[in-house]
Scaffold this motif. Sequence first.
Motif, PDB file in Angstrom:
ATOM      1  N   CYS A   1      20.782 -41.441  25.970  1.00  0.00           N
ATOM      2  CA  CYS A   1      19.696 -40.719  25.262  1.00  0.00           C
ATOM      3  C   CYS A   1      18.657 -40.355  26.130  1.00  0.00           C
ATOM      4  CB  CYS A   1      19.182 -41.981  24.369  1.00  0.00           C
ATOM      5  SG  CYS A   1      18.446 -41.411  22.872  1.00  0.00           S
TER       6      CYS A   1
ATOM      7  N   PRO B   1      18.758 -40.255  15.154  1.00  0.00           N
ATOM      8  CA  PRO B   1      20.289 -40.210  15.339  1.00  0.00           C
ATOM      9  C   PRO B   1      20.652 -40.873  16.833  1.00  0.00           C
ATOM     10  CG  PRO B   1      19.708 -38.165  14.189  1.00  0.00           C
ATOM     11  CD  PRO B   1      18.163 -38.928  14.558  1.00  0.00           C
ATOM     12  N   PRO B   2      19.900 -40.080  17.844  1.00  0.00           N
ATOM     13  CA  PRO B   2      20.619 -40.487  19.227  1.00  0.00           C
ATOM     14  C   PRO B   2      20.453 -41.972  19.703  1.00  0.00           C
ATOM     15  CG  PRO B   2      18.682 -39.222  19.552  1.00  0.00           C
ATOM     16  CD  PRO B   2      19.045 -39.238  18.130  1.00  0.00           C
TER      17      PRO B   2
ATOM     18  N   ARG C   1      19.807 -44.502  17.422  1.00  0.00           N
ATOM     19  CA  ARG C   1      20.885 -45.119  16.318  1.00  0.00           C
ATOM     20  C   ARG C   1      22.146 -45.367  16.999  1.00  0.00           C
ATOM     21  NH1 ARG C   1      19.948 -43.214  10.446  1.00  0.00           N
ATOM     22  NH2 ARG C   1      21.292 -41.306  11.464  1.00  0.00           N
ATOM     23  N   ALA C   2      22.553 -44.094  17.485  1.00  0.00           N
ATOM     24  CA  ALA C   2      24.053 -43.945  17.789  1.00  0.00           C
ATOM     25  C   ALA C   2      23.980 -45.019  19.100  1.00  0.00           C
ATOM     26  CB  ALA C   2      24.471 -42.635  18.145  1.00  0.00           C
TER      27      ALA C   2
ATOM     28  N   ASN D   1      24.498 -48.452  17.749  1.00  0.00           N
ATOM     29  CA  ASN D   1      25.618 -48.791  17.290  1.00  0.00           C
ATOM     30  C   ASN D   1      26.990 -48.572  18.091  1.00  0.00           C
ATOM     31  OD1 ASN D   1      24.267 -48.825  14.821  1.00  0.00           O
ATOM     32  ND2 ASN D   1      24.730 -46.725  14.200  1.00  0.00           N
ATOM     33  N   GLY D   2      26.483 -47.889  19.299  1.00  0.00           N
ATOM     34  CA  GLY D   2      27.831 -48.010  20.303  1.00  0.00           C
ATOM     35  C   GLY D   2      28.020 -49.039  21.019  1.00  0.00           C
TER      36      GLY D   2
END
Length: 400
Positions: A141, A392-393, A395-396, A399-400
Amino acid sequence: MRLPCSSDPICSTSSWRTCWLPSRSRGAGMPEPKRLRVLQIAHDHRGPFVHVCAEYVKACEGHDVTTVYLAGDADDPARETTGGDVRFLGFEPGDLRGIKWALLAKVRQLFREAHYDIVIAHRYKSIYVAGVMSAFYPVPCVIGVLHEHGVLSRPTRSLFFSFWRPGLHAVAVSDSVARSAAADCAALADGRLSTLYHCIEPAQSDTWHSREEARQALGIDGSRFVLGSVGRLVSKKRYDLLIGALTRLGDAELVLVGDGRERARLEALVGKLGLSQQVRFVGHMSNASRYLRAFDAFVMTSGAEEAFGIVLLEAMLAGVPIVCSDAPGPAEALGDAGLQFRDGDEASLAERVAEMISASPSTRAGYVKAGRERVLGRFSPGRFRDAFWSMPPVRALQNG
């Protein structure tokens, strides 16, 4: 704080709306979140940037954060204010122009030391450096924070985001900056642009001077209505407009806190207009927000070049009524918690300031109340933190 919504592209100027994302609490039985390594790169620690970097350090509390200032010598107050692990590379500001291999070599050492999960870069030079390094040292990120309008107006910069480093996520400090970036770089329309407003810690105002203490420190006495402004004495702050408006305001006093290359010209203008007994230049003062309560009203004359205006948050928190321009950046910060004049219009400025001077105590108290509510509700550290981790980046990555 404005975040992209799945239902419409954040950068579509024809479809521009705000999405408020709530913070998520960890449920029973859920694993502890991963401790991330975060690298923050800033051009220097002058002006507001040490406080801006501190915002991100606090938002990343619980993770390992390293902040690097490319220009400027080591500075203990800056280190303390920033928090976390702070490094000073010691370059001169002029040394950062163009492609500097010595700078890239020093930053490369940081990327060799550790694998970073998030890299946050402030202003274009830092964004460029972070982007180049991420080509050789993969970072999940990479966030480039845009602090001014027109940052991506140069074709090479737009291409950098569009083709050379298409994984960069841009963060604008206001919606007006986001619109500017979107217009200059169409590639950001694909969910790669967010607005994240600055924040301010309410408790810091507890250490600011009272009205009496601040007035004594600034040498203010007498019964005249005192207008104040804090900022660098540079052309984009438009202090000439404020000095000109003072000729229409009777016996009001103006106190300017700050210094800069425009000082001599502004002092000459004051003399030319016969305002030497009404305008005082007190020069640069560290932690100038401590003195805001000395003023009966705070005036910010910056126009379209101003991306936001952190000092407006400070003035609202200090409990000082505000007059500012209706330019997009300042207007986003102030909202309806004060009076706005037409950007660049001296007569409109004088009219609005006169309205503030003649307002009843209860009317000015209403502006103060609205300002504090706006700061606490819209520009709090908690709101900043939730919005940061909801981008988004980021949060991704979680979550990843």
